[in-house]
Design an enzyme around this catalytic site. Structure first.
Site, PDB file in Angstrom:
ATOM      1  N   SER A  11       0.839  -1.201   0.000  1.00 43.82           N
ATOM      2  CA  SER A  11       0.000   0.000   0.000  1.00 43.82           C
ATOM      3  C   SER A  11       0.872   1.248   0.000  1.00 43.82           C
ATOM      4  O   SER A  11       2.047   1.217   0.395  1.00 43.82           O
ATOM      5  CB  SER A  11      -0.908   0.016   1.233  1.00 43.82           C
ATOM      6  OG  SER A  11      -0.161   0.249   2.411  1.00 43.82           O
ATOM      7  N   LYS A  79       0.375  -0.997  15.639  1.00 43.20           N
ATOM      8  CA  LYS A  79      -0.972  -1.316  16.121  1.00 43.20           C
ATOM      9  C   LYS A  79      -1.532  -2.577  15.453  1.00 43.20           C
ATOM     10  O   LYS A  79      -2.485  -3.169  15.966  1.00 43.20           O
ATOM     11  CB  LYS A  79      -1.923  -0.142  15.903  1.00 43.20           C
ATOM     12  CG  LYS A  79      -2.250   0.166  14.453  1.00 43.20           C
ATOM     13  CD  LYS A  79      -3.271   1.289  14.361  1.00 43.20           C
ATOM     14  CE  LYS A  79      -3.665   1.579  12.917  1.00 43.20           C
ATOM     15  NZ  LYS A  79      -4.692   2.625  12.815  1.00 43.20           N
ATOM     16  N   ASP A  80      -0.966  -2.995  14.300  1.00 35.12           N
ATOM     17  CA  ASP A  80      -1.436  -4.191  13.604  1.00 35.12           C
ATOM     18  C   ASP A  80      -0.763  -5.467  14.104  1.00 35.12           C
ATOM     19  O   ASP A  80      -1.180  -6.567  13.741  1.00 35.12           O
ATOM     20  CB  ASP A  80      -1.166  -4.081  12.091  1.00 35.12           C
ATOM     21  CG  ASP A  80      -1.953  -2.972  11.426  1.00 35.12           C
ATOM     22  OD1 ASP A  80      -3.034  -2.633  11.942  1.00 35.12           O
ATOM     23  OD2 ASP A  80      -1.483  -2.455  10.401  1.00 35.12           O
ATOM     24  N   ARG A 127     -13.375   0.091  17.910  1.00 35.83           N
ATOM     25  CA  ARG A 127     -13.051   1.068  18.956  1.00 35.83           C
ATOM     26  C   ARG A 127     -13.493   2.463  18.553  1.00 35.83           C
ATOM     27  O   ARG A 127     -14.150   3.177  19.328  1.00 35.83           O
ATOM     28  CB  ARG A 127     -11.540   1.023  19.232  1.00 35.83           C
ATOM     29  CG  ARG A 127     -11.041   1.879  20.386  1.00 35.83           C
ATOM     30  CD  ARG A 127     -10.510   3.236  19.943  1.00 35.83           C
ATOM     31  NE  ARG A 127      -9.531   3.123  18.878  1.00 35.83           N
ATOM     32  CZ  ARG A 127      -9.116   4.143  18.161  1.00 35.83           C
ATOM     33  NH1 ARG A 127      -9.609   5.359  18.364  1.00 35.83           N
ATOM     34  NH2 ARG A 127      -8.225   3.991  17.189  1.00 35.83           N
ATOM     35  N   ARG A 128     -13.174   2.869  17.329  1.00 35.98           N
ATOM     36  CA  ARG A 128     -13.606   4.193  16.861  1.00 35.98           C
ATOM     37  C   ARG A 128     -15.123   4.279  16.777  1.00 35.98           C
ATOM     38  O   ARG A 128     -15.716   5.314  17.113  1.00 35.98           O
ATOM     39  CB  ARG A 128     -12.984   4.498  15.497  1.00 35.98           C
ATOM     40  CG  ARG A 128     -11.493   4.805  15.545  1.00 35.98           C
ATOM     41  CD  ARG A 128     -10.921   4.972  14.159  1.00 35.98           C
ATOM     42  NE  ARG A 128      -9.503   5.318  14.196  1.00 35.98           N
ATOM     43  CZ  ARG A 128      -8.620   4.957  13.262  1.00 35.98           C
ATOM     44  NH1 ARG A 128      -9.013   4.243  12.222  1.00 35.98           N
ATOM     45  NH2 ARG A 128      -7.357   5.312  13.382  1.00 35.98           N
ATOM     46  N   ARG A 145     -13.771  -0.193   4.296  1.00 39.51           N
ATOM     47  CA  ARG A 145     -12.437  -0.718   4.036  1.00 39.51           C
ATOM     48  C   ARG A 145     -11.769   0.184   3.018  1.00 39.51           C
ATOM     49  O   ARG A 145     -12.369   1.109   2.493  1.00 39.51           O
ATOM     50  CB  ARG A 145     -12.525  -2.145   3.457  1.00 39.51           C
ATOM     51  CG  ARG A 145     -12.969  -3.242   4.393  1.00 39.51           C
ATOM     52  CD  ARG A 145     -11.904  -3.690   5.382  1.00 39.51           C
ATOM     53  NE  ARG A 145     -10.605  -3.899   4.800  1.00 39.51           N
ATOM     54  CZ  ARG A 145     -10.084  -5.087   4.512  1.00 39.51           C
ATOM     55  NH1 ARG A 145     -10.790  -6.180   4.707  1.00 39.51           N
ATOM     56  NH2 ARG A 145      -8.856  -5.201   4.059  1.00 39.51           N
ATOM     57  N   ARG A 151     -10.877   6.026   1.174  1.00 35.87           N
ATOM     58  CA  ARG A 151     -11.754   6.495   2.250  1.00 35.87           C
ATOM     59  C   ARG A 151     -12.035   7.991   2.129  1.00 35.87           C
ATOM     60  O   ARG A 151     -13.165   8.437   2.289  1.00 35.87           O
ATOM     61  CB  ARG A 151     -11.127   6.158   3.604  1.00 35.87           C
ATOM     62  CG  ARG A 151     -10.979   4.658   3.821  1.00 35.87           C
ATOM     63  CD  ARG A 151     -10.427   4.323   5.190  1.00 35.87           C
ATOM     64  NE  ARG A 151     -10.148   2.896   5.288  1.00 35.87           N
ATOM     65  CZ  ARG A 151     -10.201   2.190   6.412  1.00 35.87           C
ATOM     66  NH1 ARG A 151     -10.535   2.785   7.548  1.00 35.87           N
ATOM     67  NH2 ARG A 151      -9.933   0.900   6.421  1.00 35.87           N
ATOM     68  N   CYS A 235      -6.691  -7.075  18.370  1.00 39.05           N
ATOM     69  CA  CYS A 235      -6.423  -5.753  17.807  1.00 39.05           C
ATOM     70  C   CYS A 235      -7.701  -4.992  17.459  1.00 39.05           C
ATOM     71  O   CYS A 235      -7.682  -3.772  17.334  1.00 39.05           O
ATOM     72  CB  CYS A 235      -5.557  -5.896  16.556  1.00 39.05           C
ATOM     73  SG  CYS A 235      -3.890  -6.508  16.867  1.00 39.05           S
TER      74      CYS A 235
END
Length: 303
Positions: A11, A79-80, A127-128, A145, A151, A235
């Site tokens: 990415s 975080k992943d 979480r968000r 996604r 996005r 996660c």
């Protein structure tokens, strides 16, 4: 070794992050580097992130390539990365952490409180989503996604009124122009390790990248991730944590949410730093308080 082979997802964000690590390594050590692009399960899946395999979704293929000797170093968004230690690999460096905050990117320069009633806000993070519902029960939360441009494009096209993204990624991609509000970490803690990179190597090869390690960033990120591990939350769990080193203390605050946003449990603790035991000590204190308050029922922990 003619060049240090650094494994990365393909990415735009992953390539940018890994490129910065490669540049820093070249500056620190003079070593030549080359990027090795690896496709992960997360890149192939079109399922919602909360259902697409959870822990390791974006990391397992990178780790497999490193173990197999297809590359010498791999770079993750911390975080992943699963919290459990890998038997053959180690995080040899956590470079200086980028902005850990979440960012709202909304149409017409709107902030969270100024979004109209019933506004459609996109996120792939439970979480968000829980935090959004806690702030604004009237919002329509849309599971999304895709990469950053995809996005943001849904906001530009009018399909969504806003999206929540990591400020770190927007900064690294030089897309801070899209940010309409940065959400304060004291009231909006983010995913453990958000904004930090993990540079992983085979055990015994720590010397390849250890010059990039930043002690304060590592201490804060490890404290946050220890909370995640102790709570046995994945996660994608509705858990936010924020740690910082300040005035000789490691300060940690962690919050666990119900998915509907109606419940939030928070614990804050401190430990003297520098001290190798501080990240685990402060996390254990926070996790114990959260578990005593009923956090296991919210995170899906077996405890």
């Amino acid at each position: 070794m003619t060049a240090l082979r650094i494994g990365t997802r393909g990415s735009a964000l992953a390539l940018t992050q890994t490129g910065s690590v490669a540049d820093d390594l070249a500056t620190e050590t003079g070593v030549a580097t080359e990027l090795v692009t690896i496709t992960t399960a997360g890149d192939r899946s079109t399922e919602p992130l909360s259902q697409a395999g959870g822990t390791g979704l974006f990391t397992s293929a990178l780790r497999d390539a490193l173990v197999a000797g297809e590359c010498d170093v791999i770079v993750h968004s911390l975080k992943d990365l699963p919290t459990a230690p890998h038997p053959d690999l180690t995080i040899a460096a956590i470079p200086v952490r980028e902005d850990a905050r979440d960012a709202l990117c909304a149409r017409d320069g709107l902030t969270l409180l100024k979004l109209p009633t019933g506004a459609r806000v996109g996120t792939g993070s439970p979480r968000r989503a829980a935090q959004l519902r806690r702030q604004r029960q009237d919002l329509q939360i849309v599971d999304i996604r895709g990469n950053v441009d995809t996005r943001l494009g849904r906001v530009a096209d009018g399909d969504l009124d806003g999206v929540l993204l990591a400020a770190a990624g927007l900064r690294r991609l030089r897309r801070t122009d899209a940010i309409t509000e940065l959400l304060d970490l004291d009231h909006w803690p983010t995913a453990p390790g958000q904004g930090a990179l993990a540079v992983e190597v085979r055990r015994g090869d720590e010397h390849l990248v250890e010059s990039l390690d930043h002690a304060e960033s590592r201490a804060a990120a490890e404290a946050e991730r220890h909370v995640l591990a102790i709570l046995e939350a994945g996660c994608s769990a509705p858990l936010g944590a924020h740690a910082v080193v300040d005035a000789g203390l490691l300060l940690l605050s962690a919050s666990v949410y119900s998915l509907d946003g109606t419940i939030a449990l928070t614990a804050s603790h401190a430990a003297v730093w520098p001290d190798d035991a501080a990240p685990l000590d402060v996390a254990a204190s926070a996790a114990r308080e959260l578990l005593d308050a009923g956090a296991a029922d919210l995170t899906g922990s077996a405890r």
